[in-house]
Design an enzyme around this catalytic site. Structure first.
Site, PDB file in Angstrom:
ATOM      1  CB  CYS A 167     -14.040 -31.492 -17.303  1.00 45.27           C
ATOM      2  SG  CYS A 167     -13.161 -30.702 -15.936  1.00 45.27           S
ATOM      3  CG  ASP A 171      -8.251 -41.288  -0.447  1.00 46.06           C
ATOM      4  OD1 ASP A 171      -7.206 -41.060  -1.070  1.00 46.06           O
ATOM      5  OD2 ASP A 171      -9.175 -40.453  -0.353  1.00 46.06           O
ATOM      6  CB  CYS A 183     -18.139 -42.925 -17.168  1.00 46.87           C
ATOM      7  SG  CYS A 183     -17.281 -44.421 -17.722  1.00 46.87           S
ATOM      8  CB  CYS A 212     -15.919 -42.809 -25.002  1.00 51.22           C
ATOM      9  SG  CYS A 212     -16.955 -41.884 -23.836  1.00 51.22           S
TER      10      CYS A 212
END
Length: 368
Positions: free
Chosen positions: A195, A130, A245, A188
């Protein structure tokens, strides 16, 4: 799979990766154009480096000449929270990936070990965590490690959404067999509905201008006025989309390599005030909390205190109003207004920074 590829994959698992998979180093032109459209729409906020890096993201050969295959590592940071330390002013939430020592620091030795093993096998390799121009999520999807979910995150049926990606670029020959992973999101949309700022669009793209992780970590200066209340008690980052999730719920706590550090999970907010940047850097060495810098964490802390209005945090509002950084004083003015401490807000009317004075006038005008 070649012997070298199998050896590197086995070593990655031995060194702590929870899942590994190979993908060709080819970046589809359709993916590059999709990314470019996202950039042109300004959804990357002020992360201008993403625009500058697009040519390199589109061609992994610019990072490793002759790149042919990529080993993608998934490392879980799904772990239960440790007990809260005693003392201090410990309010606000920290995104789960930052509960441990900075994953860049932890994974770099793993990649260096893999690079060394690759060299011994006669394979040129370069690792990234990253911190380079690499589309890790795209490569993870191409390797069938998971799929790009509606939240934009890579999600795995085994690891859920709480995992970090690292990649090892190699000059192994491409195989041309990438099939990707079936989409398991179905109907879903818990991530988008959960959010706080609606940053997750129906096109599976994140608008960083609205994302709480971007705002509390990458964004410099005062927090956007319209999102301060929505930030709630998030002190650093946000991982609501990962937490809700169903695949994360099913996976449960899996972390092996990463383990939480209580002081990073429940930071004492008072440690962001009355200290120099040098001391802050020294005290938080190894933590991802260094990224917003001292004044960014103090700003975030005041936003949390303004939303929670917890009496334990009252001393920090006064400290914030006298902070040497104008961004912190501006945040203190907003927090004091949320507490209804208008006399304290009035005192900041004569601040020596124009932005602080402007915010105070806005607060007083809105009060009416």
């Amino acid at each position: 799979m070649s012997d070298a590829a199998q050896t590197l994959a086995d070593l990655a698992l031995e060194l702590g990766a929870d899942a590994v998979a190979w993908a060709d180093a080819d970046i589809p032109s359709s993916a590059v154009e999709e990314y470019a459209v996202w950039l042109r729409a300004g959804r990357h906020a002020r992360m201008d480096y993403l625009e500058r890096q697009l040519p390199r993201r589109a061609d992994l050969g610019t990072s490793l000449p002759g790149a042919g295959r990529v080993l993608v590592l998934g490392i879980s940071h799904a772990y239960p929270a440790p007990p809260q330390p005693a003392g201090g002013i410990r309010l606000g939430r920290v995104a789960r990936y930052a509960w441990t020592t900075d994953y860049h620091d932890q994974l770099q030795p793993v990649l260096e070990r893999l690079e060394g093993e690759a060299a011994a096998l006669g394979v040129r390799a370069k690792g990234y965590v990253d911190h380079g121009p690499v589309m890790e999520r795209l490569l993870g999807a191409q390797a069938a490690l998971g799929w790009r979910s509606k939240s934009g995150m890579l999600v795995s049926t085994e690891l859920g959404a709480f995992f970090t990606l690292a990649v090892l670029l190699t000059d192994l020959e491409p195989q041309g067999e990438d099939t990707g992973h079936p989409d398991r999101c179905g109907r879903c949309f818990r991530c988008g509905l959960s959010c706080p700022t609606g940053a997750i669009g129906p096109d599976r793209k994140i608008d960083a201008n609205r994302c709480l992780s971007y705002l509390t970590i990458e964004h410099r200066g005062p927090l956007p006025w319209e999102h301060r209340t929505a930030l709630g008690d998030w002190l650093f980052g946000c991982d609501i989309c990962c937490r809700v999730c169903p695949w994360s719920e099913k996976a449960g706590p899996l972390a092996r390599l990463f383990q939480p550090h209580a002081e990073f999970v429940y930071p004492d907010l008072s440690r962001f005030f009355g200290v120099s940047e040098r001391r802050f850097t020294r005290e938080w060495a190894g933590s991802a909390l260094l990224r917003p810098r001292r004044k960014g964490m103090a700003r975030n802390a005041l936003n949390v205190l303004g939303n929670l209005r917890d009496p334990h945090g009252w001393p920090l509002l006064g400290a914030g109003a006298e902070d040497p950084a104008w961004e912190v004083r501006e945040a203190a003015a907003w927090a004091l207004a949320q507490w209804g401490e208008w006399a304290e807000v009035e005192r900041l009317r004569g601040d020596d920074h124009e932005s602080v004075r402007a915010s105070v006038e806005r607060l007083l005008t809105e009060k009416g």
